[in-house]
Structures are given as structure tokens and as C-alpha cells.
Scaffold this motif. Structure first.
Motif, short mmCIF file in Angstrom:
data_model
loop_
_atom_site.label_atom_id
_atom_site.label_comp_id
_atom_site.label_asym_id
_atom_site.label_seq_id
_atom_site.Cartn_x
_atom_site.Cartn_y
_atom_site.Cartn_z
N ARG A 8 0.81 -1.23 0.00
CA ARG A 8 0.00 0.00 0.00
C ARG A 8 0.84 1.27 0.00
NH1 ARG A 8 -3.29 -3.43 3.18
NH2 ARG A 8 -5.25 -3.85 2.10
N ARG A 11 5.29 3.65 -4.01
CA ARG A 11 4.92 4.72 -4.94
C ARG A 11 5.93 4.77 -6.08
NH1 ARG A 11 1.20 4.58 -2.17
NH2 ARG A 11 0.33 6.11 -0.72
N GLY A 155 -0.49 8.85 -3.28
CA GLY A 155 -1.00 7.63 -3.90
C GLY A 155 -1.91 7.98 -5.07
N ARG A 156 -1.87 7.17 -6.13
CA ARG A 156 -2.77 7.38 -7.27
C ARG A 156 -4.10 6.67 -6.98
NH1 ARG A 156 -0.09 7.93 -12.36
NH2 ARG A 156 -2.14 8.65 -12.97
N GLU A 157 -5.16 7.34 -7.40
CA GLU A 157 -6.51 6.81 -7.16
C GLU A 157 -6.68 5.43 -7.82
OE1 GLU A 157 -10.51 7.78 -5.69
OE2 GLU A 157 -8.70 9.00 -5.60
N ARG A 158 -7.27 4.50 -7.09
CA ARG A 158 -7.56 3.17 -7.62
C ARG A 158 -9.08 2.96 -7.67
NH1 ARG A 158 -1.97 3.38 -7.80
NH2 ARG A 158 -1.15 1.35 -8.34
N LEU A 159 -9.51 2.08 -8.55
CA LEU A 159 -10.92 1.69 -8.56
C LEU A 159 -11.26 1.08 -7.21
CD1 LEU A 159 -11.12 -0.11 -12.04
CD2 LEU A 159 -12.13 2.11 -11.43
N PRO A 160 -12.49 1.29 -6.74
CA PRO A 160 -12.87 0.66 -5.48
C PRO A 160 -12.89 -0.87 -5.62
CG PRO A 160 -14.71 1.95 -6.39
CD PRO A 160 -13.55 2.11 -7.32
#
Ligand code: FMN
Length: 169
Positions: A8, A11, A155-160
Motif C-alpha cells: 500500500r 509509490r 498515492g494514485r486513485e484506484r478503482l474501489p
């Protein structure tokens, strides 16, 4: 740091401190790659730690703009897959090499190092491939950038999770 924390918190870093990894640290890190899952244990991955002479020659072959980018990280490790020519094996070997590269990135994160998986287009060019001594059947998978962190990229946005996980009955 446990594995979840490393996954998590990893980066993509595009800026680094100047200090390269020592050879022992680099060996310890790349050793993680050898444990990646790999169908039939073909162990197709190969890693080349780029020394100053090689880096200078690549920069010369790649052109000024690309050379600037290649200078961002103090340590560069090229990861390749040796392709066999069998389509299924090649697909699986590329996946396995990607898993091996990810093991290196996670190990770097756990060790407090910044890292970056990059696939520069110039590594497909004959002049650069020649400097690196790449065989005709070797595919570049990643130019792994490593070094001391100098920033904390967001952090880059991820799909839920609900968008990517389905429980089948
Ligand atoms: C196969 C692969 C190739 C990549 N190649 C590049 C690249 O050439 N240039 C680049 O800026 N990022 C490259 N990346 C990094 C991704 O852009 C990055 O992982 C993504 O933006 C998510 O950001 P994060 O790594 O910080 O989570 C690559 C990642 C992968 C897995």
C-alpha cells in the motif's frame, strides 16, 4: 513493515537522492526476484545492474532528452525475459518476470528505498540494445529505478474493490 504495508505504501518515484545502492544491498534486493512464482520454473528473468560506463553509453545512444531522464535515479537495473518462442510459455514467462520485478519494488519499499518501474521506448532501439548486450529473444520488462527517496509522492486513485472483485456463486 509487513507485506500489506509495503504494497500500500509503494509509490512511483521520479526524483531520488544521489547515493547509489551498494553492491551487497543490490544483490540482497534482486535476490528477492528469484522467488517469484514461475510455471515450470523456467526462471526467464535476467537482471542487469547498469554501471557508470554502460549508463554513459546508453545516454549517448538514447539522445539528450532521454539521457536527462535516465540520470534521475542513482541505480538502474534492467529486467528482461528470455523468450522461448512458444506463445503460452512466453506469456507466462512475461507474467512471471513482472511478478519478479514487483518483488524487487516491494523489497525496495520495505528497505526505505524509492523505486520506479519504467519502460523507456529507447530500450527497444537497436543501438541501446547493443550496448546492453540484449539477445534477439530478450524482451525488456522494466528499467527499475532505485535510490534514496527525496519526496513522498501521493498515492494514485484506484478503482474501489467492489469494481474489481466479484464473488461468483
Ligand atoms: C509495465 C509497467 C510499465 C510502466 N512504464 C512506465 C513508464 O514508462 N513511464 C512512467 O512514467 N511510468 C511507468 N510505469 C509506472 C506507472 O505509471 C505507475 O505505476 C502508475 O502511475 C501508478 O502509480 P504508483 O506506482 O505510484 O502506484 C509503469 C508501470 C508498469 C507496471
Amino acid at each position: 513493515m509487513d507485506v500489506g504495508d509495503a504494497i500500500r505504501s509503494r509509490r512511483t518515484h521520479k526524483q531520488y537522492g544521489a547515493e547509489p545502492l551498494g553492491e551487497d544491498s543490490l544483490r540482497d534486493l534482486i535476490d528477492l526476484a528469484r522467488y517469484a512464482p514461475n510455471h515450470h520454473l523456467t526462471q526467464p528473468w535476467r537482471f542487469r545492474a547498469l554501471g557508470p560506463e554502460t549508463r554513459a553509453r546508453i545516454e549517448g545512444a538514447a539522445g539528450a532528452k532521454e539521457a536527462m531522464k535516465l540520470r534521475r535515479a542513482p541505480t538502474l537495473v534492467l529486467a528482461t525475459t528470455t523468450l522461448s518462442g512458444d506463445p503460452l510459455t512466453d506469456e507466462e514467462d512475461l507474467h512471471a518476470t513482472a511478478a519478479a520485478v514487483y518483488a524487487v519494488l516491494l523489497g525496495a519499499t520495505e528497505r526505505g528505498l524509492a523505486s520506479y518501474w519504467r519502460t523507456p521506448a529507447c530500450f527497444g532501439e537497436p543501438a541501446v540494445r547493443e550496448v546492453l548486450g540484449l539477445g534477439a529473444n530478450e524482451r525488456v520488462v522494466a528499467l527499475i529505478h532505485l535510490g534514496p527517496p527525496v519526496s513522498d509522492p501521493p498515492g494514485r486513485e484506484r478503482l474501489p474493490l467492489a469494481d474489481v472483485l466479484t464473488f461468483l456463486p
